[in-house]
Scaffold this active site. Structure first.
Site, PDB file in Angstrom:
ATOM      1  N   SER A   1      -3.478 -35.057 -19.214  1.00  0.00           N
ATOM      2  CA  SER A   1      -1.761 -35.701 -20.152  1.00  0.00           C
ATOM      3  C   SER A   1      -1.733 -34.039 -20.748  1.00  0.00           C
ATOM      4  O   SER A   1      -2.449 -33.221 -21.260  1.00  0.00           O
ATOM      5  CB  SER A   1      -1.840 -35.738 -21.672  1.00  0.00           C
ATOM      6  OG  SER A   1      -3.108 -35.620 -22.208  1.00  0.00           O
TER       7      SER A   1
ATOM      8  N   GLU B   1       7.593 -39.131 -20.431  1.00  0.00           N
ATOM      9  CA  GLU B   1       6.622 -39.803 -18.825  1.00  0.00           C
ATOM     10  C   GLU B   1       6.183 -40.511 -19.468  1.00  0.00           C
ATOM     11  O   GLU B   1       5.247 -40.947 -20.102  1.00  0.00           O
ATOM     12  CB  GLU B   1       4.896 -38.695 -19.123  1.00  0.00           C
ATOM     13  CG  GLU B   1       4.551 -39.053 -17.245  1.00  0.00           C
ATOM     14  CD  GLU B   1       3.447 -38.219 -17.474  1.00  0.00           C
ATOM     15  OE1 GLU B   1       2.423 -37.969 -17.828  1.00  0.00           O
ATOM     16  OE2 GLU B   1       3.490 -37.983 -15.865  1.00  0.00           O
TER      17      GLU B   1
ATOM     18  N   CYS C   1       1.227 -37.507 -11.333  1.00  0.00           N
ATOM     19  CA  CYS C   1       2.404 -36.791 -11.736  1.00  0.00           C
ATOM     20  C   CYS C   1       3.043 -36.510 -11.778  1.00  0.00           C
ATOM     21  O   CYS C   1       3.870 -35.738 -12.284  1.00  0.00           O
ATOM     22  CB  CYS C   1       0.972 -35.411 -12.471  1.00  0.00           C
ATOM     23  SG  CYS C   1       0.281 -34.914 -10.884  1.00  0.00           S
TER      24      CYS C   1
ATOM     25  N   LYS D   1     -16.974 -34.304 -15.434  1.00  0.00           N
ATOM     26  CA  LYS D   1     -16.212 -35.442 -16.186  1.00  0.00           C
ATOM     27  C   LYS D   1     -15.628 -36.379 -15.556  1.00  0.00           C
ATOM     28  O   LYS D   1     -14.183 -35.895 -15.505  1.00  0.00           O
ATOM     29  CB  LYS D   1     -15.643 -34.943 -17.363  1.00  0.00           C
ATOM     30  CG  LYS D   1     -16.087 -36.175 -18.267  1.00  0.00           C
ATOM     31  CD  LYS D   1     -15.369 -36.693 -19.992  1.00  0.00           C
ATOM     32  CE  LYS D   1     -14.177 -36.883 -19.370  1.00  0.00           C
ATOM     33  NZ  LYS D   1     -14.189 -38.573 -19.754  1.00  0.00           N
TER      34      LYS D   1
HETATM   35  P1  NAD Z   1      -5.819 -37.791 -20.671  1.00  0.00           P
HETATM   36  O1  NAD Z   1      -5.319 -36.358 -20.411  1.00  0.00           O
HETATM   37  O2  NAD Z   1      -5.773 -39.112 -20.992  1.00  0.00           O
HETATM   38  O3  NAD Z   1      -7.145 -37.829 -20.130  1.00  0.00           O
HETATM   39  C1  NAD Z   1      -7.164 -36.869 -18.623  1.00  0.00           C
HETATM   40  C2  NAD Z   1      -9.251 -36.804 -19.178  1.00  0.00           C
HETATM   41  O4  NAD Z   1      -9.176 -36.208 -20.256  1.00  0.00           O
HETATM   42  C3  NAD Z   1      -9.557 -37.615 -18.972  1.00  0.00           C
HETATM   43  O5  NAD Z   1     -11.301 -37.683 -18.036  1.00  0.00           O
HETATM   44  C4  NAD Z   1     -10.456 -38.092 -20.442  1.00  0.00           C
HETATM   45  O6  NAD Z   1     -11.620 -38.955 -20.227  1.00  0.00           O
HETATM   46  C5  NAD Z   1      -9.941 -36.923 -20.388  1.00  0.00           C
HETATM   47  N1  NAD Z   1      -9.932 -37.060 -22.366  1.00  0.00           N
HETATM   48  C6  NAD Z   1      -8.985 -38.133 -22.340  1.00  0.00           C
HETATM   49  N2  NAD Z   1      -9.373 -37.697 -24.559  1.00  0.00           N
HETATM   50  C7  NAD Z   1      -9.542 -36.458 -24.357  1.00  0.00           C
HETATM   51  C8  NAD Z   1      -9.769 -35.095 -25.733  1.00  0.00           C
HETATM   52  N3  NAD Z   1      -8.729 -36.028 -26.671  1.00  0.00           N
HETATM   53  N4  NAD Z   1     -10.651 -34.518 -25.509  1.00  0.00           N
HETATM   54  C9  NAD Z   1     -11.059 -34.409 -24.679  1.00  0.00           C
HETATM   55  N5  NAD Z   1     -10.787 -34.658 -23.346  1.00  0.00           N
HETATM   56  C10 NAD Z   1     -10.145 -35.764 -23.491  1.00  0.00           C
HETATM   57  O7  NAD Z   1      -5.266 -38.239 -18.795  1.00  0.00           O
HETATM   58  P2  NAD Z   1      -5.085 -39.255 -17.926  1.00  0.00           P
HETATM   59  O8  NAD Z   1      -4.256 -40.568 -18.651  1.00  0.00           O
HETATM   60  O9  NAD Z   1      -6.528 -39.653 -17.529  1.00  0.00           O
HETATM   61  O10 NAD Z   1      -3.701 -39.505 -17.002  1.00  0.00           O
HETATM   62  C11 NAD Z   1      -2.238 -39.229 -16.869  1.00  0.00           C
HETATM   63  C12 NAD Z   1      -1.787 -37.568 -17.202  1.00  0.00           C
HETATM   64  O11 NAD Z   1      -2.788 -36.880 -16.023  1.00  0.00           O
HETATM   65  C13 NAD Z   1      -0.788 -37.991 -16.850  1.00  0.00           C
HETATM   66  O12 NAD Z   1      -0.615 -37.081 -18.108  1.00  0.00           O
HETATM   67  C14 NAD Z   1      -0.742 -37.462 -15.621  1.00  0.00           C
HETATM   68  O13 NAD Z   1       0.751 -36.696 -15.481  1.00  0.00           O
HETATM   69  C15 NAD Z   1      -1.465 -36.394 -15.624  1.00  0.00           C
HETATM   70  N6  NAD Z   1      -1.998 -36.107 -14.728  1.00  0.00           N
HETATM   71  C16 NAD Z   1      -1.664 -34.296 -13.519  1.00  0.00           C
HETATM   72  C17 NAD Z   1      -1.743 -33.561 -12.295  1.00  0.00           C
HETATM   73  C18 NAD Z   1      -1.296 -32.501 -11.875  1.00  0.00           C
HETATM   74  O14 NAD Z   1      -1.445 -31.990 -10.731  1.00  0.00           O
HETATM   75  N7  NAD Z   1      -0.233 -31.945 -12.847  1.00  0.00           N
HETATM   76  C19 NAD Z   1      -2.135 -34.864 -11.548  1.00  0.00           C
HETATM   77  C20 NAD Z   1      -2.523 -36.578 -11.914  1.00  0.00           C
HETATM   78  C21 NAD Z   1      -2.782 -36.409 -13.482  1.00  0.00           C
END
Ligand code: NAD
Length: 505
Positions: free
Chosen positions: A248, A404, A305, A194
């Site tokens: 996140s 963050e 990230c 997804k």
């Molecule tokens: P997010 O957690 O909002 O979303 C990530 C994914 O989860 C998306 O596909 C989103 O649709 C899904 N999602 C959102 N809410 C959800 C829920 N309630 N239930 C299930 N799935 C849900 O994160 P984001 O805003 O897309 O990305 C930013 C975050 O990702 C930052 O915290 C960043 O640090 C982290 N990140 C980490 C890495 C790593 O390798 N450690 C890499 C890239 C990004």
């Protein structure tokens, strides 16, 4: 801002100056609409205007995709394919991604606001390289023979976990997908992935290229749609064996709960960060250091990230370092992501931009001093542009140093002693990355050892490359690592087979 490739609205399958967008779910080797027929709008962050209408998948679509992936896992069409043949398919896929890097890069730039130089020159080549690296490993992974007693042959072999689900973020849509797809598919799993709903388009095209390369139907499935329906349905599904999440920390926690409440599926979490960059007073090449510091925090608009968002610098050298980083900003022009000269494009959407600007306000209110940026710019374009922003006089207990921000905002914090620098660096709930700058080998080794982070760069902002694992300590991650052969551990079960030999006669 140029407007040449940016449409007012593209319906499903419509073309944008010859660019055909895939906007449906990809299940069992076919594009199709969501079961409920719903769609949602994805917009161009550089204009704030609609870009495409994408299928809004739901629980029924997840159920369908998992059923298809399970069938493909059980019949062995992929897992029992000879490793050499599986490798050949994945190598063809990598080649196709490379050959289509221009088209994929434009899609990514339109959908995510990322500079075209990065998407075409970095994201897509890295995506192909990741698939290729794991493909190459496919027929080089051996099992083990244990030192068993006489009369026994004991083997330790790897098997695919089965059906993997992956939920990924919007900051590097293609690359984050590849970090999951490469190792999961190379080790013989099937997958339902997804994308973030803001950035579905590149992955759909990449999946189509996978089918063209020969990935059998049902092995790679893409379900687009909102996180709180598609993501949760995958997290709770009783027939998903492993869930790989990047995003996140807040959402990551939920997947652990859903696993515990369903089938105890393996959960792999790559989460957020608040990474420190430490500058010691002996550094001689301050201009070179400033280039790394700027890259660490401003690359990809700070939507990274591992962004080095806390610059922890010795008091004696702070002024020179801040001046050098400010001077370096001349090399980070903000603007139209389709312009090859742009290094900072648009933030992903209005909500995120407002969140970043809110943090900037909080920083000001808590007493930090803005020395660069700090306001939205290019508003007339309708896009979500925030320039590189530097806060001086930050204390590590301020909100902007603790939470963050995921935007181009750097907090400068002073230290006096090495012990204080290490304590400040580690005083965060996160532990993804860290970098340190010194000309003294002793400081480099001592401090690198003390830092609680999964990746430590010395005299460089670095995440390593495909040969090194990537993952965090503390709230930054749990369960495994992306990249390198360590990523294969995440997607395989370890089986012991104990064979008792009968004696002669
Ligand atoms: P997010 O957690 O909002 O979303 C990530 C994914 O989860 C998306 O596909 C989103 O649709 C899904 N999602 C959102 N809410 C959800 C829920 N309630 N239930 C299930 N799935 C849900 O994160 P984001 O805003 O897309 O990305 C930013 C975050 O990702 C930052 O915290 C960043 O640090 C982290 N990140 C980490 C890495 C790593 O390798 N450690 C890499 C890239 C990004």
């Amino acid at each position: 801002m140029t407007d040449t490739l940016i449409p007012d609205m593209a319906e499903s399958g419509a073309t944008i100056d010859g660019l055909e967008l895939r906007t449906q779910l990809f299940i069992g080797g076919q594009f199709r609409d969501a079961a409920g027929g719903g769609r949602f709008t994805t917009e161009n962050p550089a204009t704030g205007r609609p870009l495409a209408e994408v299928a809004r998948g739901g629980a029924a679509d997840v159920a369908d995709a998992v059923r298809v992936a399970r069938r493909a896992a059980d019949d062995g069409r992929w897992s029992r394919m000879s490793p050499g043949d599986r490798k050949a398919v994945l190598l063809r896929w990598a080649t196709l991604i490379e050959a289509n890097a221009q088209e994929l890069g434009i899609i990514e730039t339109l959908d995510a606001g990322k500079p075209i130089t990065d998407t075409v020159g970095l994201d897509m080549p890295e995506t192909a390289a990741c698939i290729r690296w794991h493909a190459e490993a496919t027929d080089k992974l051996y099992g083990e023979v244990a030192p068993a007693p006489e009369g026994v042959v004991a083997t330790i072999t790897r098997e695919p976990v089965g059906v993997v689900a992956a939920v990924i973020p919007w900051n590097y849509p293609a690359q984050m997908a590849a970090w999951k797809l490469g190792p999961a598919l190379a080790t013989g799993n099937t997958i339902v992935i997804k994308p973030a709903s803001t950035t579905s388009l590149s992955l759909l095209r990449i999946a189509e290229l996978g089918a063209e390369a020969g990935i059998p139907d049902g092995v790679l499935n893409v379900v687009t749609g909102p996180g709180d329906t598609v993501g949760e349905a995958l997290g709770r599904h009783p027939d998903v064996d492993c869930l790989a999440f990047t995003g996140s920390t807040e959402v990551g926690r939920r997947f652990l709960t859903w696993s515990a409440e369903s089938n105890l599926k393996r959960v792999l979490l790559e989460l957020g960060g608040k990474s420190p960059q430490l500058v010691f007073p002996d550094v001689t090449d301050v201009a070179g250091l400033a280039q790394h510091v700027a890259l660490a925090i401003f690359w990809n608009m700070g939507e990274n990230c591992s962004a080095g968002s806390r610059l922890i610098v010795h008091r004696s050298i702070k002024e020179r370092v801040v001046d050098a980083v400010q001077a370096e900003l001349a090399n980070w022009p903000v603007g139209d992501p389709l312009d090859p000269a742009t290094r900072i494009g648009a933030l992903i959407n209005r909500g995120h931009m407002e969140r970043v600007l809110h943090y900037v306000d909080v920083g000001r209110r808590e007493g930090a001093r803005v020395v660069a940026g700090g306001e939205r710019i290019l508003e007339h374009t309708g896009g979500y542009f925030v320039p590189p922003t530097i806060f001086d006089n930050v204390r590590n207990d301020m909100t902007i140093a603790r939470e963050e921000i995921f935007g181009p905002v750097l907090s400068v914090i002073e230290f006096d002693t090495e012990a204080e620098a290490v304590a400040l660096a580690n005083d965060t709930p996160y532990g993804l990355a860290a970098s340190l700058y010194t000309d003294d080998l002793n400081i480099a080794h001592r401090v690198a050892r003390e830092l609680k982070a999964g990746v430590v760069g010395v005299n460089a902002y670095a995440e390593g490359d495909m040969t090194t694992p990537f993952g965090g300590y503390k709230l930054s991650g749990f369960g495994g690592h992306d990249k390198s052969l360590h990523a294969h551990d995440q997607y395989t079960e370890t089986k012991t087979t104990w064979i008792q030999l009968r004696g002669p006669g």
